[in-house]
Write a protein that holds these residues in place. Sequence first.
Motif, mmCIF file in Angstrom:
data_model
loop_
_atom_site.group_PDB
_atom_site.id
_atom_site.type_symbol
_atom_site.label_atom_id
_atom_site.label_comp_id
_atom_site.label_asym_id
_atom_site.label_seq_id
_atom_site.Cartn_x
_atom_site.Cartn_y
_atom_site.Cartn_z
ATOM 1 N N GLY A 7 -15.508 34.013 -62.580
ATOM 2 C CA GLY A 7 -15.756 35.099 -61.640
ATOM 3 C C GLY A 7 -16.985 35.928 -61.963
ATOM 4 O O GLY A 7 -17.169 37.007 -61.393
ATOM 5 N N ASP B 141 -14.881 30.377 -50.372
ATOM 6 C CA ASP B 141 -14.259 31.468 -49.634
ATOM 7 C C ASP B 141 -12.881 31.803 -50.209
ATOM 8 O O ASP B 141 -11.953 32.109 -49.469
ATOM 9 N N GLY B 142 -12.750 31.688 -51.536
ATOM 10 C CA GLY B 142 -11.492 32.034 -52.190
ATOM 11 C C GLY B 142 -10.442 30.942 -52.124
ATOM 12 O O GLY B 142 -9.400 31.045 -52.772
ATOM 13 N N ARG B 143 -10.695 29.900 -51.345
ATOM 14 C CA ARG B 143 -9.721 28.810 -51.253
ATOM 15 C C ARG B 143 -10.094 27.719 -52.244
ATOM 16 O O ARG B 143 -11.198 27.185 -52.175
ATOM 17 N N ALA C 13 -13.962 26.827 -55.774
ATOM 18 C CA ALA C 13 -13.355 27.399 -54.572
ATOM 19 C C ALA C 13 -14.450 27.784 -53.591
ATOM 20 O O ALA C 13 -15.554 28.169 -53.987
ATOM 21 N N HIS D 216 -17.209 29.687 -55.619
ATOM 22 C CA HIS D 216 -16.901 29.741 -57.040
ATOM 23 C C HIS D 216 -17.220 28.388 -57.639
ATOM 24 O O HIS D 216 -16.709 27.368 -57.169
ATOM 25 N N LYS E 197 -19.898 32.146 -46.796
ATOM 26 C CA LYS E 197 -18.715 32.064 -47.647
ATOM 27 C C LYS E 197 -19.111 32.136 -49.112
ATOM 28 O O LYS E 197 -20.133 31.585 -49.520
ATOM 29 N N ASP E 198 -18.283 32.836 -49.901
ATOM 30 C CA ASP E 198 -18.532 32.912 -51.340
ATOM 31 C C ASP E 198 -18.140 31.585 -51.983
ATOM 32 O O ASP E 198 -17.188 30.941 -51.575
#
Lengths: 368, 639
Positions: free
Chosen positions: B74, B482-484, B480, B248, B245-246
């Motif tokens: 993160g 968008d957090g998914r 990930a 990770h 979209k973010d």
Amino acid sequence: MGKVFYLHWPVIFLILVVGSFGFLMLYSVSDGDYDQWSKPQFKRFMVGFVIMILMGFISIDFWRTCSPFVYVFGIILLSLVLFFGDYGGGAKRWLELRSFRFQPSEIMKVGLVMFLAIYYDWLKPKNISKIFWVFIPVLIIALPTALVIPQPDLGTGVIIAMTGITMMFAAGVHFIYFFIIILLIPAFLALIFYSRGTSWQLVTDYQFNRIDTYINPDKDPLGGAYQITQSKIALGSGGLEGKGFMQGSQSQLDFLPYKHTDFIFTTIAEEFGFFGGVGLLLIYSTIIIFCLFSAYNNKNSFGRLLTIGLSTIFFSYFFVNIAAVTGMVPVTGVPLPLISYGGSAMLVVLGTFGLIQSAHVHRLLKRD
Amino acid sequence: MEINSFKKNILEKKYSRRSIIIGASQLILVGFLIKQMRQIQLNETEKYRLLAEENRIDIQIIPPLRGLIFDNDGTLLAKNKENYRIRIVKDKDSNLSKVIDDFSKIINIRDERKIQILKKLQEQRSKSSTIIADNVNWYEFKKIVANLPSLPGIIPEVELQRYYTQSEILAHLLGYVGSISSKDIKRISNDDPILQIEDFKIGKVGIEKGLDKFLRGQVGLSKYEVNASGKVIRKLSEKQSISGKDIHLTIDSNLQKFSMLRIKDFSASVVVINLMNGSISAMVSNPSYNPNKFVEGMSQEDWDVLRKSKNQPLANKAISGNYPPGSTFKMIVAIAALEENLISPDDIFECNGFYELEGRKFHCWKYSGHGNTNLLKGLEESCDVYFYNLAERVGIDSIAKIAKKFGIGISPDLPLSGISKGLMPSKNWKKINKKQSWFTGDTLNSGIGQGFILSSPIQIAIMTSRIATGLEIKPTLIKAIDGRPVTYDQKKSLGIKKRTLDIIRKAMFGVVNNKKGTAFNSRVVEVKNNLAGKTGTSQVRQITEDERKKGIIKNEDLPRNQRDHALFTGYAPNINPKFSISVVIEHGGGGGKVAAPIARDILLYALNGNMPSLEAYPFEERNNVDKILNSIKREMISK
């Protein structure tokens, strides 16, 4: 005052209808500002209207007597414009008289019609088609035409010439002369284009540009053809029923040039659609038909010719104006009669109707 | 009199006829007008309605915020930072060159740039604008704002600009964003309204390019009613922009940083794969560059330095490098032989220092030879002669089949640009590409990972990961979107016999932990972190027979750019491996000597999640290692 009953009331009524419609449209294109154009236009209309009625009461013989003077007056004014005129809209057309700007070619049209009417009234019928007696009116027509074209105002020049020719036709000049004219027109046009770029160029570069724009409007959509393009967009987007009063986006958002003067018909057709535009055309045509009927029934040959000539001027106003904004002929700066904002055109148009009224009132007055 | 009145009557009739003709002609002309109006207003109304709408409506595009990029834990890697910049607008009333001169008194602008700006503004239509100063600091920005009244046409603005927090450390992986080029336009669909945003930046390389469609977001649209001079009358509608979209990543930025610092003296690359889920924990290529300079706008000189530099700082060598795998390829040959049951691990070949084929000598790296050699010894001591024998027996096509199974010559599926496919030759390949038939000599060279074979560091890491797990590991970078969470199936078996893999693993353990193993000095003494692996030395040039006779056989004696590449690939711990690694040091020399210690340190860091403890190292190494680790520790804190 019995003459009041002899006035052509249907024409007067239609003039009032068109004039009122004009105030409404000026109100619309000024975005609901009554003071900007509608109010001064209303004042001029009222002045012109009163003048029209008064002119109608004056004897046709008086106007007959005036005729040569009006013609000469017009010629003098045109000459003055050529040498001392004021520039307006890229052309020298206006005379500044104190605060009153004034376009002498308007007077000239009326003067020409009056002069030709008295000429044919005076001319013995048997001489009408004789070559010498045909040559004189040709000179009478050619002089103002030649003065107007270098202003430069090709459109008015053509209108003056066509009005004169129509007068000659109405007077009964033999058909053969008109065939000759029809044959000469292409030769004349060819000569104009041939003269382009030479030392004896017959019309100015400005006029050539106008013609180029007319022939190929897509070449420069933001330049000279901008007006026509925007005007067609306004007309076309109006569709059958129009966008509604004061709802025309083209005029309300200032895309239309000269929206209160030469291009006001575009707003009419945008806001009231095909119905509105054709409706106005039919009113104009009805006025013309009334006038021609009046001429038909006129026992006074001066009055008859005068009415035909003046109604032809009126016809040329709205025909050339609408033909220009719909892209049929080049834009020449002719106003839409009784509607376009502007003083001199309004007064002249109402003045011609004054003369028509006088001819109508005195239609039974025979001269011998 | 009678006759006269009769004549007059005829004349009357003529007049009347003519007025009727005139009236009729006029009505015909009016008919033409109506026809034209019908054409425009009824037949073409749709066309003109559209044009009227286009006239009336001005669409303004609201740029979306670019998605952020995080690491596995993160930590923010790529963010959007305020950029203060100054715009100049062409205004018909102002004297442009004077404004620019006045402006230059506050923020200096070079003369050639002034000319550029003027030219750009004059080329465009009215109301055009351009950026006069970019990345202005807050102090200068304030000064411009204070002086605005005397600078007509100058507009200060704040824009969000990409910023890479790790700069050089993740440059190759993340890539950078830049203005849209004509080449990009072909990639993006032409009607994407994003293209109309002035100065819009899209991903140009790396993750920024590979995942651009997620990161970019969608533009918002504001519709305004405008008048003929472009003045806004009212807002008609607004559609908010949708942020990108973010993302990770699976990257451990600490491990990445450690790896980078560990190879900072070399032109080298490292790939670390987490064997639990196939994710890439580190991917490093040195030398590197500062991606922020690309965003801010790089000077021509800086660009030339980067482009022309011999060690290719712009290339992500971990995925784009093409090296002969050298001895790291021997595992593949051994697996092929075992799987085809062509040898037993105990079969012995004798090594006299060379293998003779049709009168031509194929040398072993060990001049004196290894003597009797079985599979275990062959791998541990990397005996070339043993593998010449093996390769000849197996044949190139069987070797190629196994190599591809282990990822050599196969493009890994990663959202990155410049991925090399490597090259795993076969008889057919040579026929098509070299117009020659395959010779046994080619097979021998292939047997020791030389010849035509080319592989990238990530391919070698994939090979090792598959050996270590027996599973078809497919490395991934995205944790990930968008957090998914993005999950991949990594549990598919390779279909290689367990016995085969056990033998290879045992040999790889021996390479590092057997006294005679080629990487014995890089062993880990902590049992729980025991290292297994294979060294490799890939030849940049062949040593000629002449040179052998003259005695110049030592790699160190060659000029640097002709020296061999040093390779090491391995995994740890030996039992239940957690990480695999591949290290390629360009022109580094011997794999055991140069590459293995680096791989060991990085693997220990990955296993520890922190700086490795000295207890893991053999006693005689600790002094040396302590020095290296301490210097890295200092740099990690300072950066």
